[in-house]
Design a protein around this motif. Structure first.
Motif, PDB file in Angstrom:
ATOM      1  N   ILE A  81     -34.311 -32.748  73.136  1.00 38.29           N
ATOM      2  CA  ILE A  81     -34.094 -32.219  74.481  1.00 38.29           C
ATOM      3  C   ILE A  81     -32.815 -32.834  75.051  1.00 38.29           C
ATOM      4  N   PRO A  82     -31.864 -32.004  75.486  1.00 39.07           N
ATOM      5  CA  PRO A  82     -30.597 -32.536  76.002  1.00 39.07           C
ATOM      6  C   PRO A  82     -30.824 -33.494  77.171  1.00 39.07           C
TER       7      PRO A  82
ATOM      8  N   PHE B 233     -37.719 -28.123  72.440  1.00 40.67           N
ATOM      9  CA  PHE B 233     -39.066 -28.685  72.384  1.00 40.67           C
ATOM     10  C   PHE B 233     -39.600 -28.708  70.949  1.00 40.67           C
ATOM     11  N   LEU B 234     -39.319 -27.672  70.186  1.00 33.60           N
ATOM     12  CA  LEU B 234     -39.818 -27.609  68.811  1.00 33.60           C
ATOM     13  C   LEU B 234     -39.252 -28.749  67.971  1.00 33.60           C
ATOM     14  N   THR B 235     -37.985 -29.048  68.159  1.00 31.88           N
ATOM     15  CA  THR B 235     -37.313 -30.076  67.365  1.00 31.88           C
ATOM     16  C   THR B 235     -37.353 -31.454  68.016  1.00 31.88           C
TER      17      THR B 235
ATOM     18  N   ARG C 264     -32.477 -18.714  78.032  1.00 27.95           N
ATOM     19  CA  ARG C 264     -32.821 -20.062  78.485  1.00 27.95           C
ATOM     20  C   ARG C 264     -34.136 -20.514  77.862  1.00 27.95           C
ATOM     21  N   LYS C 265     -35.115 -19.611  77.832  1.00 29.34           N
ATOM     22  CA  LYS C 265     -36.410 -19.969  77.244  1.00 29.34           C
ATOM     23  C   LYS C 265     -36.282 -20.247  75.751  1.00 29.34           C
ATOM     24  N   LEU C 266     -35.424 -19.484  75.072  1.00 24.81           N
ATOM     25  CA  LEU C 266     -35.224 -19.709  73.643  1.00 24.81           C
ATOM     26  C   LEU C 266     -34.584 -21.074  73.405  1.00 24.81           C
ATOM     27  N   ASP C 267     -33.583 -21.417  74.192  1.00 24.13           N
ATOM     28  CA  ASP C 267     -32.955 -22.741  74.070  1.00 24.13           C
ATOM     29  C   ASP C 267     -33.980 -23.845  74.294  1.00 24.13           C
TER      30      ASP C 267
ATOM     31  N   LEU D  17     -36.328 -31.859  81.987  1.00 21.03           N
ATOM     32  CA  LEU D  17     -37.521 -32.382  81.332  1.00 21.03           C
ATOM     33  C   LEU D  17     -37.179 -33.389  80.228  1.00 21.03           C
ATOM     34  N   TYR D  18     -35.972 -33.901  80.258  1.00 16.07           N
ATOM     35  CA  TYR D  18     -35.557 -34.885  79.253  1.00 16.07           C
ATOM     36  C   TYR D  18     -36.526 -36.074  79.262  1.00 16.07           C
TER      37      TYR D  18
END
Length: 331
Positions: free
Chosen positions: A145-146, A140-142, A132-135, A151-152
């Motif tokens: 956010i879905p 966040f990096l890109t 989950r943290k990796l997703d 946090l969208y």
């Protein structure tokens, strides 16, 4: 074949952390001049003998004294951190040093359970939360956010023209499959657990799905390598690394001992058995022997890049080892 370096900033017994880290920056410059592709910093906590605890800080320091070599983390241990803050750190680095940053991510706890609790401020996130943290980190990096994410709508600053490639560190088929499915680059830790490398690389390629980061699989193997002038010299240099690794795995003094101390050490039969097992994680020899071993490893893993690390007592001998490797592959 491309060569890169993983630096754990191992502290020799005749040195200290400040000197060790200065030598790391000197080594990054040296590696760039020799033609190495990447210079990465590891992350370890709560140990006297490994001075690389914050890869992002060391990446910034190394990038500031070099011009072209890629600098990265091998890797930031995401289970202990906020994915949002980790993404910000890498976007910050990419903004400072465009096109030179590698975002290496690992799953390890990085230390004892108490150390991990301290890193988490005693909030107790389970290691099982890593997927989950990796997703979240990738989102966040890109800045993709879905819509269904709680946090969208937030943005991750700063806003560089591009984001660094993400490399996932792993030790077997599960991590390889996860890396491939996400379209990330893969690092196999041969220097930690050499048994499942061929299967891991195969699984990574079979699982790979093109992504924002990579259109095709890209993978490398990280290996302990000591290249001496002769096989005999390499074996002597390796004595300090053998004893260092044996003691570190027992939770004893994790500074790198000198060769004379290693020769004089009184070891049990079980210690010699462990040293023999650990040698499977290493390539040790003169140039001809090392080249034969690394070529065979690269062929078995079907990779054109090897990342090397060497925790020998002498900084100058470490430089000479990296020089001999460069003369074989990079000149």
């Amino acid at each position: 074949m491309k060569l890169s370096i993983l630096d754990q900033a191992a502290v020799a017994k005749n040195s200290d952390t400040s000197r060790t880290l200065k030598e790391s920056l000197e080594m990054a410059q040296y590696a760039e001049n020799l033609g190495y592709s990447r210079y990465w910093f590891a992350e370890h906590h709560g140990t006297r003998g490994l001075a690389s605890v914050s890869p992002e800080i060391l990446m910034a320091a190394a990038a500031s004294v070099t011009k072209s070599i890629r600098v990265g983390s091998g890797g930031v241990l995401l289970p202990q951190y906020s994915p949002y803050k980790t993404a910000e750190n890498f976007r910050q680095l990419e903004s400072l040093f465009p096109g030179r940053i590698d975002a290496g991510i690992g799953r390890s706890p990085g230390g004892t359970e108490k150390v991990r609790a301290a890193l988490l401020d005693q909030n107790g996130h389970s290691m099982s939360e890593f997927p989950r943290k990796l997703d979240d980190f990738i989102s966040f990096l890109t800045n993709h956010i879905p819509r269904q994410h709680p946090l969208y709508g937030i943005k991750t600053a700063p806003l560089p023209d591009d984001v660094p490639p993400v490399w996932l560190l792993g030790l077997g088929e599960n991590s390889a499959a996860q890396t491939g499915a996400l379209g990330l680059n893969y690092v196999f830790g041969h220097f930690i657990k050499p048994d499942r490398g061929q299967e891991a690389f195969k699984m990574y390629r079979e699982s790979f799905v093109p992504s924002h980061f990579s259109q095709k699989p890209e993978a490398l193997a990280a290996v302990f390598v000591i290249c001496g002038r002769t096989d005999e010299e390499a074996e002597e240099l390796a004595l300090s690394q053998d004893l260092w690794l044996l003691r570190a795995e027992k939770g004893l003094d994790s500074r790198v001992p000198g060769i004379e101390e290693a020769k004089a050490a009184v070891l049990k039969d079980s210690d010699w058995k462990k040293i023999k097992q650990n040698r499977r994680r290493m390539v040790i020899g003169g140039p001809a022997k090392v080249r034969k071993s690394l070529d065979a490893l690269a062929e078995r893993y079907e990779t054109d890049e090897i990342m090397v690390l060497a925790n020998v007592f002498s900084f100058e001998e470490k430089k000479q080892s990296f020089l001999r490797l460069a003369e074989m592959y990079l000149s």
